[in-house]
Design a protein around this motif. Sequence first.
Motif: not given
Length: 559
Positions: A318-328, A312-315, A108-114
């Motif tokens: 999960a953390l980036p997606i959760g942070f974005l969802a929280s901000e939105v 690795p999944v968390l860092l 799943l980290p591949l879904a998130i650009p660097t």
Amino acid sequence: MSLNATIAPARRPSLRWRPSTRFIWASILGAILVALPILALAWTALSPAAAEIWPHLAANVIPVALMNTVALLLGVGLLCCLTGVGTAWLVTQYEFPGRAAFEWLLVLPLAIPTYITAYIYVEFLGFQGPLQAAFRALTGYRSLRDYWFPDPRNLAGAIFVMGIVLYPYVYLSVRALFGLQSATIVESARTLGASRWPLFWRIGLPMARPALAAGLTLALLETLNDIGASEYLGVRSLTISIYTTWLNRNSLEGAAQIACVMLVMVIMLIAVEARLRGQRRFAISVRQPRAVGRRPLKGRKALSAGLACALPVLLGAALPIGFLASEVLTRGLLFKIDAALLGNLGNAMLLSGIAAALVVALGLGIVAARRHGRESWLPALTRIASLGYALPGTVLALGLLVPLAGFDNALANTMRAWFGVNPGLVLIGSGAALVIAYVVRFLAIAISGIESGLSRVSPRLDDAARALGANANEVVRRVHWPLARPAIAAAALLVFVDCLKELPATLLLRPLNLDTLATIVYGHASRGVFEDGALAALLIVLAGLYPAIILARAGGTRA
């Protein structure tokens, strides 16, 4: 039998077959599109005006940028190897709670650009971020003078961010090879007393070295392509030097010279990968295709394996997606969707859709020509057309600028002379240049995916259709397209999402009045208000989740 020959190549159609002329021209066009920016780049770098710039670059710019780039590549490569190889070995060789879920979650980290991950970690670890706020609430500290906290805006932070996003390239490639290991070899080694570590170091890792080299090369090429994360985290790499020399210092020739240095690094990476991949071959029994049985883990060992895969999944996801969802949600961005954001979303989808359609059409023609053609130069053209993915976005944009601008100027001069009309910048000013850059960069994905799909179509079907009077065009349209449609659709989806995420080429070639989701996120982060672009970033991430899951289930076909 070697690993490379475990599956016998499908028989080609009859010698009487000849590809359609349009398919041959598709191969020629693909090779020209990839070779053109490289030749233009070399021409610009060797121009007389560039001779005066090189001494300054060689003394003041390139040494620092080259040193930072090499350090970044070494750090990212090491982190990708440790994470990708370690997790791939765990999910293929052992059975522990959650293993089946981790097998696809690790992709799943591949879904998130660097660049989005870099923005998120700066916000998350910043003084106003949730982590430091919680730490101050627990300890009673009030300012950074009272305590020390890690700052991600440095080389180490860039290595961590890129490594945690790009390790799935290594994971996918190595996992596929670990899963193909012969049970006979592994069980014989265990019978001879080999424990876990000797089994890994002396059998598993050497046999997976070709896949490791391929996956690691892809990760390092993506590292070279990055511009958003490196700039935001304060790493002065070769990519950033190209960008600043071209735009901030208004020196196209100097940027071309730095780009040529980066091209040399790309060529070295590809050469090293080919050498590592081709040095050793290992035998696998065709009569015993039985897979290796996973060894069950219990207690602390099972817990340790689960944590090693979960981290690795968390860092990385999960953390980036959760942070974005929280901000939105907390900022109510869903209720602030305006015409500008919808317009930018439409621009991104339109450009990506056009590029994906062109890439698939061109890739299908190239693969059809190679499948049916007997000309000795067709495979060489296919290899050249597949090299576009190795070109970093900044290098590609710089190489395309000169020929595309020359075409626009020549067209404008001709229209003024013949009709008294000035059409302006037809390619560069309309977004067509950006579509061309997408086609060049991601053509390799379509070629690889379509070849994978057509490899499952027996050439006997081609011969049967030919015997019934079908020409080459009809065979592609009525036989190849229906049977390989799932693979073609997957390739188109991957290209579409990669175009959505592409930042360097988009930044450098887009018209002034055109924005995409990637440029919107970059613009907000550059102004220090990344949270305002959280919705655009979340849309990019959500678009990449489905292709990432496809890759996980396909076992690393793209790598």
